[in-house]
Design a protein around this motif. Sequence first.
Motif, PDB file in Angstrom:
ATOM      1  N   GLY A  80       0.814  -1.203   0.000  1.00 22.41           N
ATOM      2  CA  GLY A  80       0.000   0.000   0.000  1.00 22.41           C
ATOM      3  C   GLY A  80       0.849   1.255   0.000  1.00 22.41           C
ATOM      4  O   GLY A  80       0.501   2.260  -0.636  1.00 22.41           O
ATOM      5  N   ARG A  81       1.983   1.220   0.664  1.00 23.81           N
ATOM      6  CA  ARG A  81       2.863   2.390   0.710  1.00 23.81           C
ATOM      7  C   ARG A  81       3.382   2.742  -0.678  1.00 23.81           C
ATOM      8  O   ARG A  81       3.347   3.906  -1.083  1.00 23.81           O
ATOM      9  N   VAL A  82       3.871   1.746  -1.415  1.00 22.59           N
ATOM     10  CA  VAL A  82       4.448   2.055  -2.727  1.00 22.59           C
ATOM     11  C   VAL A  82       3.375   2.385  -3.757  1.00 22.59           C
ATOM     12  O   VAL A  82       3.586   3.230  -4.640  1.00 22.59           O
ATOM     13  N   LEU A  83       2.213   1.764  -3.664  1.00 21.92           N
ATOM     14  CA  LEU A  83       1.148   2.036  -4.637  1.00 21.92           C
ATOM     15  C   LEU A  83       0.517   3.405  -4.414  1.00 21.92           C
ATOM     16  O   LEU A  83      -0.025   4.005  -5.352  1.00 21.92           O
ATOM     17  N   LEU A  84       0.578   3.918  -3.181  1.00 22.40           N
ATOM     18  CA  LEU A  84      -0.062   5.188  -2.851  1.00 22.40           C
ATOM     19  C   LEU A  84       0.947   6.265  -2.463  1.00 22.40           C
ATOM     20  O   LEU A  84       0.586   7.266  -1.848  1.00 22.40           O
ATOM     21  N   PHE A  85       2.201   6.090  -2.859  1.00 24.82           N
ATOM     22  CA  PHE A  85       3.239   7.076  -2.569  1.00 24.82           C
ATOM     23  C   PHE A  85       3.239   7.477  -1.090  1.00 24.82           C
ATOM     24  O   PHE A  85       3.238   8.654  -0.734  1.00 24.82           O
ATOM     25  N   ASP A  86       3.226   6.453  -0.250  1.00 24.94           N
ATOM     26  CA  ASP A  86       3.337   6.624   1.203  1.00 24.94           C
ATOM     27  C   ASP A  86       2.212   7.432   1.829  1.00 24.94           C
ATOM     28  O   ASP A  86       2.353   7.945   2.945  1.00 24.94           O
ATOM     29  N   LEU A  87       1.086   7.520   1.152  1.00 23.21           N
ATOM     30  CA  LEU A  87      -0.070   8.175   1.754  1.00 23.21           C
ATOM     31  C   LEU A  87      -0.447   7.513   3.073  1.00 23.21           C
ATOM     32  O   LEU A  87      -0.968   8.160   3.982  1.00 23.21           O
ATOM     33  N   SER A  88      -0.183   6.213   3.184  1.00 19.09           N
ATOM     34  CA  SER A  88      -0.592   5.468   4.372  1.00 19.09           C
ATOM     35  C   SER A  88       0.210   5.844   5.616  1.00 19.09           C
ATOM     36  O   SER A  88      -0.189   5.500   6.728  1.00 19.09           O
ATOM     37  N   ARG A  89       1.327   6.532   5.451  1.00 15.90           N
ATOM     38  CA  ARG A  89       2.014   7.096   6.623  1.00 15.90           C
ATOM     39  C   ARG A  89       1.375   8.461   6.904  1.00 15.90           C
ATOM     40  O   ARG A  89       2.025   9.507   6.890  1.00 15.90           O
ATOM     41  N   HIS A  90       0.085   8.381   7.152  1.00 18.55           N
ATOM     42  CA  HIS A  90      -0.740   9.574   7.206  1.00 18.55           C
ATOM     43  C   HIS A  90      -0.588  10.358   8.503  1.00 18.55           C
ATOM     44  O   HIS A  90      -0.865  11.551   8.545  1.00 18.55           O
ATOM     45  N   SER A  91      -0.171   9.701   9.540  1.00 18.64           N
ATOM     46  CA  SER A  91      -0.004  10.385  10.825  1.00 18.64           C
ATOM     47  C   SER A  91       1.046  11.485  10.724  1.00 18.64           C
ATOM     48  O   SER A  91       0.841  12.601  11.217  1.00 18.64           O
ATOM     49  N   ASP A  92       2.173  11.172  10.092  1.00 23.37           N
ATOM     50  CA  ASP A  92       3.222  12.178   9.923  1.00 23.37           C
ATOM     51  C   ASP A  92       2.774  13.252   8.943  1.00 23.37           C
ATOM     52  O   ASP A  92       3.083  14.438   9.115  1.00 23.37           O
ATOM     53  N   HIS A  93       2.024  12.851   7.919  1.00 23.32           N
ATOM     54  CA  HIS A  93       1.566  13.824   6.929  1.00 23.32           C
ATOM     55  C   HIS A  93       0.722  14.913   7.569  1.00 23.32           C
ATOM     56  O   HIS A  93       0.893  16.102   7.275  1.00 23.32           O
ATOM     57  N   HIS A  94      -0.191  14.550   8.462  1.00 24.63           N
ATOM     58  CA  HIS A  94      -1.042  15.570   9.073  1.00 24.63           C
ATOM     59  C   HIS A  94      -0.309  16.384  10.128  1.00 24.63           C
ATOM     60  O   HIS A  94      -0.590  17.565  10.315  1.00 24.63           O
ATOM     61  N   ALA A  95       0.614  15.756  10.798  1.00 27.24           N
ATOM     62  CA  ALA A  95       1.391  16.502  11.780  1.00 27.24           C
ATOM     63  C   ALA A  95       2.379  17.449  11.098  1.00 27.24           C
ATOM     64  O   ALA A  95       2.707  18.508  11.638  1.00 27.24           O
ATOM     65  N   ASN A  96       2.815  17.073   9.881  1.00 27.93           N
ATOM     66  CA  ASN A  96       3.797  17.873   9.135  1.00 27.93           C
ATOM     67  C   ASN A  96       3.402  17.893   7.658  1.00 27.93           C
ATOM     68  O   ASN A  96       4.005  17.195   6.836  1.00 27.93           O
ATOM     69  N   PRO A  97       2.390  18.680   7.286  1.00 21.55           N
ATOM     70  CA  PRO A  97       1.828  18.639   5.934  1.00 21.55           C
ATOM     71  C   PRO A  97       2.801  18.957   4.807  1.00 21.55           C
ATOM     72  O   PRO A  97       2.587  18.517   3.674  1.00 21.55           O
ATOM     73  N   ARG A  98       3.847  19.717   5.084  1.00 25.07           N
ATOM     74  CA  ARG A  98       4.804  20.079   4.036  1.00 25.07           C
ATOM     75  C   ARG A  98       5.875  19.008   3.822  1.00 25.07           C
ATOM     76  O   ARG A  98       6.725  19.142   2.942  1.00 25.07           O
ATOM     77  N   ARG A  99       5.837  17.964   4.598  1.00 26.22           N
ATOM     78  CA  ARG A  99       6.875  16.932   4.503  1.00 26.22           C
ATOM     79  C   ARG A  99       6.611  16.040   3.288  1.00 26.22           C
ATOM     80  O   ARG A  99       5.567  15.391   3.207  1.00 26.22           O
ATOM     81  N   PRO A 100       7.520  15.963   2.300  1.00 18.66           N
ATOM     82  CA  PRO A 100       7.294  15.162   1.094  1.00 18.66           C
ATOM     83  C   PRO A 100       7.199  13.668   1.397  1.00 18.66           C
ATOM     84  O   PRO A 100       7.747  13.179   2.400  1.00 18.66           O
TER      85      PRO A 100
ATOM     86  N   PRO B 234       8.635  10.887   0.346  1.00 18.90           N
ATOM     87  CA  PRO B 234       9.756   9.952   0.549  1.00 18.90           C
ATOM     88  C   PRO B 234      10.335   9.972   1.955  1.00 18.90           C
ATOM     89  O   PRO B 234      11.097   9.068   2.322  1.00 18.90           O
ATOM     90  N   VAL B 235      10.008  11.007   2.742  1.00 15.05           N
ATOM     91  CA  VAL B 235      10.612  11.112   4.076  1.00 15.05           C
ATOM     92  C   VAL B 235       9.551  11.099   5.184  1.00 15.05           C
ATOM     93  O   VAL B 235       9.831  11.500   6.319  1.00 15.05           O
ATOM     94  N   LEU B 236       8.346  10.643   4.877  1.00 15.81           N
ATOM     95  CA  LEU B 236       7.336  10.502   5.925  1.00 15.81           C
ATOM     96  C   LEU B 236       7.765   9.421   6.908  1.00 15.81           C
ATOM     97  O   LEU B 236       8.351   8.406   6.516  1.00 15.81           O
ATOM     98  N   ARG B 237       7.427   9.618   8.185  1.00 17.22           N
ATOM     99  CA  ARG B 237       7.950   8.752   9.244  1.00 17.22           C
ATOM    100  C   ARG B 237       6.857   7.978   9.973  1.00 17.22           C
ATOM    101  O   ARG B 237       5.691   8.370   9.983  1.00 17.22           O
ATOM    102  N   HIS B 238       7.299   6.903  10.600  1.00 20.97           N
ATOM    103  CA  HIS B 238       6.464   6.143  11.528  1.00 20.97           C
ATOM    104  C   HIS B 238       6.642   6.721  12.928  1.00 20.97           C
ATOM    105  O   HIS B 238       7.751   7.094  13.326  1.00 20.97           O
ATOM    106  N   PHE B 239       5.521   6.819  13.667  1.00 23.71           N
ATOM    107  CA  PHE B 239       5.567   7.229  15.075  1.00 23.71           C
ATOM    108  C   PHE B 239       4.947   6.132  15.921  1.00 23.71           C
ATOM    109  O   PHE B 239       3.853   5.642  15.614  1.00 23.71           O
ATOM    110  N   ASP B 240       5.636   5.766  16.979  1.00 23.34           N
ATOM    111  CA  ASP B 240       5.151   4.672  17.827  1.00 23.34           C
ATOM    112  C   ASP B 240       3.811   4.987  18.478  1.00 23.34           C
ATOM    113  O   ASP B 240       3.017   4.083  18.756  1.00 23.34           O
ATOM    114  N   ASP B 241       3.541   6.282  18.727  1.00 19.70           N
ATOM    115  CA  ASP B 241       2.292   6.616  19.400  1.00 19.70           C
ATOM    116  C   ASP B 241       1.133   6.846  18.429  1.00 19.70           C
ATOM    117  O   ASP B 241       0.005   7.107  18.856  1.00 19.70           O
ATOM    118  N   ALA B 242       1.384   6.748  17.137  1.00 14.54           N
ATOM    119  CA  ALA B 242       0.314   6.915  16.153  1.00 14.54           C
ATOM    120  C   ALA B 242      -0.535   5.641  16.099  1.00 14.54           C
ATOM    121  O   ALA B 242      -0.006   4.530  16.146  1.00 14.54           O
TER     122      ALA B 242
END
Length: 350
Positions: free
Chosen positions: A281-301, A303-311
Motif C-alpha cells: 500500500g505504501r508504494v502504490l499510494l506514494f506513502d499516503l498510508s504514513r498519514h499520521s506524519d503527513h497531518h502533523a507535518n503537511p509540508r513533509r514530502p 519519501p521522508v514521511l515517518r512512523h511514530f510509535d504513538d500513532a
Amino acid sequence: MHPWSYACVYVLVAIGVASLFTGGLSTFALPLIVFGLVPLCELFTPGTTANATPDQEQTRLADPRFNVLLLAAVPAVYGSVATLLWQAHTGALVGIELLGGVASIGLLVGALGLNVGHELGHRASKRMQMVSRVLYFPALYVHFFVEHNRGHHMRVATEEDPASARRGDWLYAHWVRSIVHGVRSAWDLEATRLRRTGHSPFSLRNEVLVGWVLQAVALGAVFAWSPVAAVTWVGAALVGVLLLETVNYVEHYGLRRSKNARGRWERVRPIHSWNSNHSIGRVLLFDLSRHSDHHANPRRPFPVLRHFDDAPQLPTGYPGMMVLSTVPPLFHLVMERELDRVSTPAPAAA
C-alpha cells in the motif's frame, strides 16, 4: 524505500489500459488485483516501522526521481481517461465490460490522479500546486485543492471537518456528508478569502468557481462530441471520488482532538490519523498510508514521511481497510477494538 519501488503503480496503469483493448471480463482485472490480491498479500507483508536517517532524508529530498514519478501521473491519468472515452465512443466497450472499464480507470483517477494531486498540492512550489489542480481535473473535483489544504488540514479530527468520520458512522453516510459539505466548505473558504480582500466571490479571482466553470465547459465539449463518452467520464470520476472519500473515512475514523482551556483545538499530532506501514500500500499510494506524519507535518514530502510509535496503527494496509469499510458492521467490529487502544477515542455519532 528506493525511488523506483514507487513505479509499481504504473504497472497497474498498464494493466488497466490494456484491459480496455482486450475487453470482456478482463476490464475488471485491475479492481480485482487492487482490492483482492493486494489485501491478501498485505496480510503477510506488514512492512517496517523503520524511518530514514537524517542523511538518508537529505539524499531522498535531493533525488529528482521521486518528483519524476509523481509528474508521470499526468500523462498516465489523462491517457487512461482519454482511452476509456474513445473506447466508449466507438462502441468497443459496451455493457458489463464498459462498467469494468469505468471501475478500472476510475480507480486510476482516484488512486493515482487524486492521490498524486494531493501530494503535489502540499508542495511550496506554485508550479507543483498547478500540476495538483491539473490532476484533480479528471475527477471533476478541482475544489478539493481549497477544501483539503485550507479546510481539512485545519479542522481534521474535529466535528467541524466533514472528511473526518465520526465513531459509528457508516461509510455510505460518510460519502454523502464529506462530498456535500466539502463542496460547500470549499466555496465558503474561497468566498471568505475574497471578501477579506474586497473582491466579489463571483469573479475570476475565485479559483473554486473558475474550476467549476472549466469542468463544465470540458464536460459539455465531450458531451457534444459523444454523449456516451461524457457519461463514461462522469462514471469514472465518481469512482475516483468515492475511492478518495473512502480513504478519508479510513484515515480518520473515530479520532478526535481535544479543546484546551481557551476553547481552541489542540494542535494536530500523529495520534489524530490512522497510520499503516504495509509495504504494498505504501508504494502504490506514494506513502499516503504514513498519514499520521503527513497531518502533523503537511509540508513533509512523501519519501521522508515517518512512523511514530504513538500513532494509531491500522490492522492491515489501506486497500484491505477500504474493502473492509464497505461492510460497516464488520468494519466497526474491528475498529472499535482498535479505538479502545487509542487514548483519545471519539464519542459515538448521534
